[in-house]
Design a protein around this motif. Structure first.
Motif, PDB file in Angstrom:
ATOM      1  N   VAL A   4       0.877  -1.164   0.000  1.00 30.86           N
ATOM      2  CA  VAL A   4       0.000   0.000   0.000  1.00 30.86           C
ATOM      3  C   VAL A   4       0.917   1.218   0.000  1.00 30.86           C
ATOM      4  O   VAL A   4       1.749   1.371   0.898  1.00 30.86           O
ATOM      5  N   VAL A   5       0.785   2.079  -1.024  1.00 34.13           N
ATOM      6  CA  VAL A   5       1.685   3.223  -1.164  1.00 34.13           C
ATOM      7  C   VAL A   5       0.928   4.541  -1.046  1.00 34.13           C
ATOM      8  O   VAL A   5      -0.282   4.596  -1.261  1.00 34.13           O
ATOM      9  N   ALA A   6       1.663   5.579  -0.720  1.00 33.04           N
ATOM     10  CA  ALA A   6       1.082   6.913  -0.606  1.00 33.04           C
ATOM     11  C   ALA A   6       0.721   7.434  -1.997  1.00 33.04           C
ATOM     12  O   ALA A   6       1.507   7.322  -2.933  1.00 33.04           O
ATOM     13  N   SER A   7      -0.472   7.992  -2.126  1.00 32.52           N
ATOM     14  CA  SER A   7      -0.913   8.538  -3.409  1.00 32.52           C
ATOM     15  C   SER A   7      -0.392   9.953  -3.633  1.00 32.52           C
ATOM     16  O   SER A   7      -0.425  10.464  -4.746  1.00 32.52           O
ATOM     17  N   MET A   8       0.086  10.575  -2.548  1.00 29.20           N
ATOM     18  CA  MET A   8       0.667  11.921  -2.639  1.00 29.20           C
ATOM     19  C   MET A   8       1.534  12.157  -1.418  1.00 29.20           C
ATOM     20  O   MET A   8       1.474  11.406  -0.458  1.00 29.20           O
ATOM     21  N   LEU A  32      -3.789  10.312   5.274  1.00 29.96           N
ATOM     22  CA  LEU A  32      -2.747  11.321   5.133  1.00 29.96           C
ATOM     23  C   LEU A  32      -3.376  12.701   5.261  1.00 29.96           C
ATOM     24  O   LEU A  32      -4.565  12.881   5.005  1.00 29.96           O
ATOM     25  N   GLU A  33      -2.566  13.672   5.633  1.00 30.73           N
ATOM     26  CA  GLU A  33      -3.005  15.062   5.689  1.00 30.73           C
ATOM     27  C   GLU A  33      -2.070  15.854   4.796  1.00 30.73           C
ATOM     28  O   GLU A  33      -0.858  15.786   4.935  1.00 30.73           O
ATOM     29  N   SER A  34      -2.671  16.532   3.832  1.00 35.68           N
ATOM     30  CA  SER A  34      -1.879  17.339   2.909  1.00 35.68           C
ATOM     31  C   SER A  34      -2.682  18.572   2.540  1.00 35.68           C
ATOM     32  O   SER A  34      -3.853  18.452   2.170  1.00 35.68           O
ATOM     33  N   MET A  35      -2.082  19.714   2.645  1.00 34.74           N
ATOM     34  CA  MET A  35      -2.746  20.979   2.320  1.00 34.74           C
ATOM     35  C   MET A  35      -4.089  21.108   3.051  1.00 34.74           C
ATOM     36  O   MET A  35      -5.100  21.498   2.491  1.00 34.74           O
ATOM     37  N   LYS A  36      -4.101  20.709   4.321  1.00 34.84           N
ATOM     38  CA  LYS A  36      -5.262  20.789   5.199  1.00 34.84           C
ATOM     39  C   LYS A  36      -6.424  19.915   4.744  1.00 34.84           C
ATOM     40  O   LYS A  36      -7.556  20.116   5.159  1.00 34.84           O
ATOM     41  N   MET A  37      -6.132  18.924   3.895  1.00 36.44           N
ATOM     42  CA  MET A  37      -7.150  17.957   3.476  1.00 36.44           C
ATOM     43  C   MET A  37      -6.771  16.589   4.026  1.00 36.44           C
ATOM     44  O   MET A  37      -5.594  16.273   4.144  1.00 36.44           O
ATOM     45  N   GLU A  56       2.236   7.524  12.899  1.00 34.59           N
ATOM     46  CA  GLU A  56       1.490   8.783  12.869  1.00 34.59           C
ATOM     47  C   GLU A  56       2.468   9.932  13.085  1.00 34.59           C
ATOM     48  O   GLU A  56       3.357   9.863  13.922  1.00 34.59           O
ATOM     49  N   GLY A  57       2.327  10.974  12.271  1.00 34.60           N
ATOM     50  CA  GLY A  57       3.207  12.132  12.363  1.00 34.60           C
ATOM     51  C   GLY A  57       4.345  12.107  11.364  1.00 34.60           C
ATOM     52  O   GLY A  57       4.984  13.130  11.128  1.00 34.60           O
ATOM     53  N   ASP A  58       4.614  10.927  10.754  1.00 39.02           N
ATOM     54  CA  ASP A  58       5.682  10.847   9.750  1.00 39.02           C
ATOM     55  C   ASP A  58       5.300  11.628   8.495  1.00 39.02           C
ATOM     56  O   ASP A  58       4.125  11.743   8.159  1.00 39.02           O
ATOM     57  N   PHE A  59       6.312  12.119   7.786  1.00 41.73           N
ATOM     58  CA  PHE A  59       6.100  12.709   6.464  1.00 41.73           C
ATOM     59  C   PHE A  59       6.436  11.652   5.428  1.00 41.73           C
ATOM     60  O   PHE A  59       7.463  10.978   5.543  1.00 41.73           O
TER      61      PHE A  59
END
Length: 70
Positions: A4-8, A32-37, A56-59
């Motif tokens: 399972v990979v990150a989509s962004m 994931l949290e990106s650009m407040k979404m 949790e908290g990793d980039f």
């Protein structure tokens, strides 16, 4: 084995499963949290979570492996 990979790129907001959990195709396993979404990441196969590669908290960057399911 399914990765399972990150989509962004973004921060790991919530990890919804742990090693040994049973998951069903289409189930959200990471948010994931990106650009407040909030971006839910779903598993594409049913199986057992073998490994959780993030906390949790990793980039993460796009295409980073988050979870391995067998």
């Amino acid at each position: 084995m399914e990765k399972v990979v990150a989509s962004m790129a973004g921060n790991v907001w919530k990890v919804l499963v742990k090693e040994g959990d049973q998951v069903e195709e289409g189930q959200d396993v990471v948010i994931l949290e990106s650009m407040k979404m909030e971006i839910p990441i779903a598993v594409e196969v049913s199986g057992t979570v073998q490994s959780v590669k993030i906390n949790e908290g990793d980039f993460v960057n796009e295409e980073d492996v988050l979870i391995i399911v067998e």
